[in-house]
Motif scaffolding. Structure first.
Motif, PDB file in Angstrom:
ATOM      1  N   MET A 238       0.855  -1.187   0.000  1.00  0.00           N
ATOM      2  CA  MET A 238       0.000   0.000   0.000  1.00  0.00           C
ATOM      3  C   MET A 238       0.885   1.228   0.000  1.00  0.00           C
ATOM      4  SD  MET A 238      -1.423  -0.270   3.953  1.00  0.00           S
ATOM      5  CE  MET A 238      -2.388   1.227   3.873  1.00  0.00           C
ATOM      6  N   CYS A 239       0.327   2.356  -0.378  1.00  0.00           N
ATOM      7  CA  CYS A 239       1.106   3.584  -0.474  1.00  0.00           C
ATOM      8  C   CYS A 239       0.395   4.703   0.279  1.00  0.00           C
ATOM      9  CB  CYS A 239       1.292   3.972  -1.943  1.00  0.00           C
ATOM     10  SG  CYS A 239       2.235   2.756  -2.901  1.00  0.00           S
ATOM     11  N   MET A 240       1.073   5.231   1.286  1.00  0.00           N
ATOM     12  CA  MET A 240       0.499   6.282   2.128  1.00  0.00           C
ATOM     13  C   MET A 240       1.610   7.156   2.702  1.00  0.00           C
ATOM     14  SD  MET A 240      -2.508   4.432   4.395  1.00  0.00           S
ATOM     15  CE  MET A 240      -2.902   5.998   5.181  1.00  0.00           C
ATOM     16  N   PRO A 241       1.273   8.351   3.180  1.00  0.00           N
ATOM     17  CA  PRO A 241       2.262   9.157   3.905  1.00  0.00           C
ATOM     18  C   PRO A 241       2.451   8.597   5.311  1.00  0.00           C
ATOM     19  CG  PRO A 241       0.149  10.284   3.864  1.00  0.00           C
ATOM     20  CD  PRO A 241      -0.005   9.076   2.987  1.00  0.00           C
ATOM     21  N   LYS A 242       3.628   8.766   5.871  1.00  0.00           N
ATOM     22  CA  LYS A 242       3.908   8.223   7.202  1.00  0.00           C
ATOM     23  C   LYS A 242       3.043   8.864   8.287  1.00  0.00           C
ATOM     24  CE  LYS A 242       8.734   6.777   6.525  1.00  0.00           C
ATOM     25  NZ  LYS A 242      10.142   6.969   6.958  1.00  0.00           N
ATOM     26  N   TRP A 243       2.782  10.178   8.158  1.00  0.00           N
ATOM     27  CA  TRP A 243       2.047  10.866   9.224  1.00  0.00           C
ATOM     28  C   TRP A 243       0.640  10.292   9.406  1.00  0.00           C
ATOM     29  CZ3 TRP A 243      -2.600  13.047   8.138  1.00  0.00           C
ATOM     30  CH2 TRP A 243      -2.861  13.392   6.794  1.00  0.00           C
ATOM     31  N   ALA A 244       0.070   9.752   8.321  1.00  0.00           N
ATOM     32  CA  ALA A 244      -1.293   9.227   8.402  1.00  0.00           C
ATOM     33  C   ALA A 244      -1.366   7.913   9.176  1.00  0.00           C
ATOM     34  CB  ALA A 244      -1.858   9.032   6.988  1.00  0.00           C
ATOM     35  N   LEU A 245      -0.211   7.333   9.507  1.00  0.00           N
ATOM     36  CA  LEU A 245      -0.185   6.048  10.204  1.00  0.00           C
ATOM     37  C   LEU A 245       0.309   6.181  11.646  1.00  0.00           C
ATOM     38  CD1 LEU A 245       1.345   3.888   7.330  1.00  0.00           C
ATOM     39  CD2 LEU A 245      -1.060   4.007   8.008  1.00  0.00           C
ATOM     40  N   LYS A 246       0.474   7.426  12.120  1.00  0.00           N
ATOM     41  CA  LYS A 246       1.008   7.632  13.466  1.00  0.00           C
ATOM     42  C   LYS A 246       0.131   7.012  14.550  1.00  0.00           C
ATOM     43  CE  LYS A 246       3.763  11.826  12.737  1.00  0.00           C
ATOM     44  NZ  LYS A 246       3.918  13.255  13.112  1.00  0.00           N
ATOM     45  N   SER A 247      -1.163   6.974  14.333  1.00  0.00           N
ATOM     46  CA  SER A 247      -2.073   6.473  15.367  1.00  0.00           C
ATOM     47  C   SER A 247      -2.204   4.954  15.355  1.00  0.00           C
ATOM     48  CB  SER A 247      -3.464   7.101  15.189  1.00  0.00           C
ATOM     49  OG  SER A 247      -4.008   6.766  13.920  1.00  0.00           O
ATOM     50  N   PHE A 248      -1.529   4.276  14.408  1.00  0.00           N
ATOM     51  CA  PHE A 248      -1.639   2.824  14.288  1.00  0.00           C
ATOM     52  C   PHE A 248      -0.421   2.131  14.914  1.00  0.00           C
ATOM     53  CE2 PHE A 248      -4.155   4.556  10.814  1.00  0.00           C
ATOM     54  CZ  PHE A 248      -5.338   3.837  10.921  1.00  0.00           C
ATOM     55  N   ASN A 249      -0.663   0.963  15.445  1.00  0.00           N
ATOM     56  CA  ASN A 249       0.415   0.127  15.977  1.00  0.00           C
ATOM     57  C   ASN A 249       0.956  -0.713  14.819  1.00  0.00           C
ATOM     58  OD1 ASN A 249       2.173  -1.207  17.658  1.00  0.00           O
ATOM     59  ND2 ASN A 249       0.620  -2.592  18.497  1.00  0.00           N
ATOM     60  N   LEU A 250       2.010  -0.216  14.194  1.00  0.00           N
ATOM     61  CA  LEU A 250       2.500  -0.868  12.979  1.00  0.00           C
ATOM     62  C   LEU A 250       3.295  -2.128  13.295  1.00  0.00           C
ATOM     63  CD1 LEU A 250       3.761   2.260  10.981  1.00  0.00           C
ATOM     64  CD2 LEU A 250       1.550   1.106  10.820  1.00  0.00           C
ATOM     65  N   PRO A 251       3.029  -3.229  12.582  1.00  0.00           N
ATOM     66  CA  PRO A 251       3.815  -4.458  12.752  1.00  0.00           C
ATOM     67  C   PRO A 251       5.290  -4.210  12.434  1.00  0.00           C
ATOM     68  CG  PRO A 251       1.792  -4.883  11.510  1.00  0.00           C
ATOM     69  CD  PRO A 251       1.926  -3.400  11.619  1.00  0.00           C
ATOM     70  N   LYS A 252       6.163  -4.882  13.117  1.00  0.00           N
ATOM     71  CA  LYS A 252       7.598  -4.672  12.939  1.00  0.00           C
ATOM     72  C   LYS A 252       8.113  -5.207  11.607  1.00  0.00           C
ATOM     73  CE  LYS A 252       8.665  -4.613  17.877  1.00  0.00           C
ATOM     74  NZ  LYS A 252       9.456  -5.223  18.979  1.00  0.00           N
ATOM     75  N   ASN A 253       7.310  -6.036  10.935  1.00  0.00           N
ATOM     76  CA  ASN A 253       7.788  -6.602   9.670  1.00  0.00           C
ATOM     77  C   ASN A 253       7.469  -5.707   8.467  1.00  0.00           C
ATOM     78  OD1 ASN A 253       5.043  -6.968   9.476  1.00  0.00           O
ATOM     79  ND2 ASN A 253       5.103  -9.203   9.333  1.00  0.00           N
ATOM     80  N   LEU A 254       6.968  -4.488   8.723  1.00  0.00           N
ATOM     81  CA  LEU A 254       6.681  -3.562   7.631  1.00  0.00           C
ATOM     82  C   LEU A 254       7.870  -2.631   7.396  1.00  0.00           C
ATOM     83  CD1 LEU A 254       2.978  -2.457   8.259  1.00  0.00           C
ATOM     84  CD2 LEU A 254       3.843  -4.323   6.831  1.00  0.00           C
ATOM     85  N   VAL A 255       8.092  -2.276   6.139  1.00  0.00           N
ATOM     86  CA  VAL A 255       9.145  -1.323   5.787  1.00  0.00           C
ATOM     87  C   VAL A 255       8.564  -0.243   4.885  1.00  0.00           C
ATOM     88  CG1 VAL A 255      11.040  -2.968   6.014  1.00  0.00           C
ATOM     89  CG2 VAL A 255       9.851  -2.753   3.820  1.00  0.00           C
ATOM     90  N   PHE A 256       9.187   0.929   4.917  1.00  0.00           N
ATOM     91  CA  PHE A 256       8.778   2.053   4.073  1.00  0.00           C
ATOM     92  C   PHE A 256       9.840   2.269   2.998  1.00  0.00           C
ATOM     93  CE2 PHE A 256       6.488   2.669   7.962  1.00  0.00           C
ATOM     94  CZ  PHE A 256       5.306   3.286   7.597  1.00  0.00           C
ATOM     95  N   LYS A 257       9.400   2.420   1.773  1.00  0.00           N
ATOM     96  CA  LYS A 257      10.306   2.653   0.654  1.00  0.00           C
ATOM     97  C   LYS A 257       9.907   3.925  -0.101  1.00  0.00           C
ATOM     98  CE  LYS A 257      13.153  -0.916   0.566  1.00  0.00           C
ATOM     99  NZ  LYS A 257      14.626  -0.772   0.485  1.00  0.00           N
ATOM    100  N   HIS A 258      10.910   4.695  -0.497  1.00  0.00           N
ATOM    101  CA  HIS A 258      10.624   5.860  -1.317  1.00  0.00           C
ATOM    102  C   HIS A 258      10.053   5.417  -2.656  1.00  0.00           C
ATOM    103  CE1 HIS A 258      12.428   8.919   1.238  1.00  0.00           C
ATOM    104  NE2 HIS A 258      13.446   8.101   1.451  1.00  0.00           N
ATOM    105  N   VAL A 259       9.141   6.184  -3.182  1.00  0.00           N
ATOM    106  CA  VAL A 259       8.550   5.911  -4.489  1.00  0.00           C
ATOM    107  C   VAL A 259       9.244   6.800  -5.516  1.00  0.00           C
ATOM    108  CG1 VAL A 259       6.462   6.020  -5.885  1.00  0.00           C
ATOM    109  CG2 VAL A 259       6.338   5.271  -3.484  1.00  0.00           C
ATOM    110  N   GLY A 260       9.989   6.198  -6.415  1.00  0.00           N
ATOM    111  CA  GLY A 260      10.774   6.947  -7.373  1.00  0.00           C
ATOM    112  C   GLY A 260      12.076   7.419  -6.746  1.00  0.00           C
TER     113      GLY A 260
END
Length: 296
Positions: A238-260
């Motif tokens: 999925m593709c989202m900005p990081k700030w929109a996920l601040k309220s979620f307890n993110l699983p440790k197996n997720l990674v963020f990658k720059h697009v382009g």
């Protein structure tokens, strides 16, 4: 000199005595006498002469009476102006945003508005998410947050927020080996979005579409929690900005990658009808929104 003393002098002078002033000042005769003695002690001169049960101003008292009338009239006029201004701050504002992720930041702002401006009611209109500009033009909503400037001359547009869209994926996803996610990499990917149509999805509209790329599979999941669970199970990205996920307890197996190579950055604009700029409650909303989300 405290305002209560100006009111005391004016009322006694207008009513002719302390006894006649008690009801207007909501104090006992004893309390009024005490206040007058306090005042004269501070000023070190008499304000009133008492003759035959009649209270007359001294020369100094006359000057205080004139000054008090000016001060009290100025204050009364000021509050009348304030009340007139506040009367213009009453209204209902219907708000929508074309980006579902921005709904994550609105509730806290709306709550703050409710405290600062209880006369302003703010309604979130989710049904207008896919067509916010046309809904403003048809007066179905009043304000929209969009990611591209509208061309209509009747609309005002203010840039208020910038962010970056990241690809969110499982750390074992093959795309994790890439330094950044290229457009071609989405050709074989399962892309999870909030909703259709694709024209309302930033990753598609601003990155995939210009590069003529369509993902292998696209699934719409309106609930962010469920979408994150899907990604955490390595069933897609999925593709989202990081700030929109601040309220979620993110699983440790997720990674963020720059697009382009340079990242997928976008601006958010606050849009409203120019004709509404004369409405104070609209201006109050816009001013506070800028304070909260401004890019400067």
């Amino acid at each position: 000199m405290e305002l209560k003393y100006f009111r005391l002098i004016k009322t006694i002078a207008d009513e002719g005595s302390i006894a006649n002033s008690t009801e207007k000042l909501f104090l006992t005769q004893s309390a009024l006498s005490h206040q007058l003695k306090e005042l004269e002690a501070q000023l070190k001169f008499k304000v009133f002469h008492r003759t035959r049960n009649k209270w007359e101003l001294t020369d100094e008292g006359q000057e205080l009476y004139k000054l008090g009338n000016t001060v009290l009239k100025t204050i009364d006029n000021g509050f009348e102006n304030i009340n007139a201004i506040r009367a213009g701050s009453v209204g209902t504002i219907k708000v929508s945003t074309e980006c579902y992720s921005f709904y994550q930041g609105l509730p806290g702002f709306i709550q703050k508005m409710g405290i600062l401006y209880p006369e302003i009611k703010v309604d979130l209109i989710l049904e207008a998410t896919h067509q916010p500009i046309s809904k403003i033009l048809s007066h179905e909503i009043d304000i929209a947050i969009v990611t591209s400037k509208p061309k209509e001359e009747v609309l005002s547009c203010i840039e208020v927020f910038q962010d970056e869209i990241f690809a969110i994926l499982h750390k074992e996803n093959p795309l994790n080996d890439m330094e950044f996610i290229e457009a071609s990499a989405f050709s074989n990917a399962h892309l999870i979005i909030h909703s259709f149509p694709l024209e309302t999805v930033s990753i598609y509209e601003y990155f995939l579409k210009p590069n003529h790329i369509t993902p292998l599979k696209i699934t719409a999941i309106p609930l962010t929690e469920v979408a994150l669970d899907m990604v955490a199970s390595n069933f897609g990205i999925m593709c989202m900005p990081k700030w929109a996920l601040k309220s979620f307890n993110l699983p440790k197996n997720l990674v963020f990658k720059h697009v382009g190579k340079h990242g997928l950055k976008r601006s958010h604009y606050l849009v409203f009808r120019k004709a509404d700029t004369s409405k104070k409650y609209i201006n109050d909303f816009v001013m506070n929104f800028e304070d909260r989300f401004s890019v400067s």
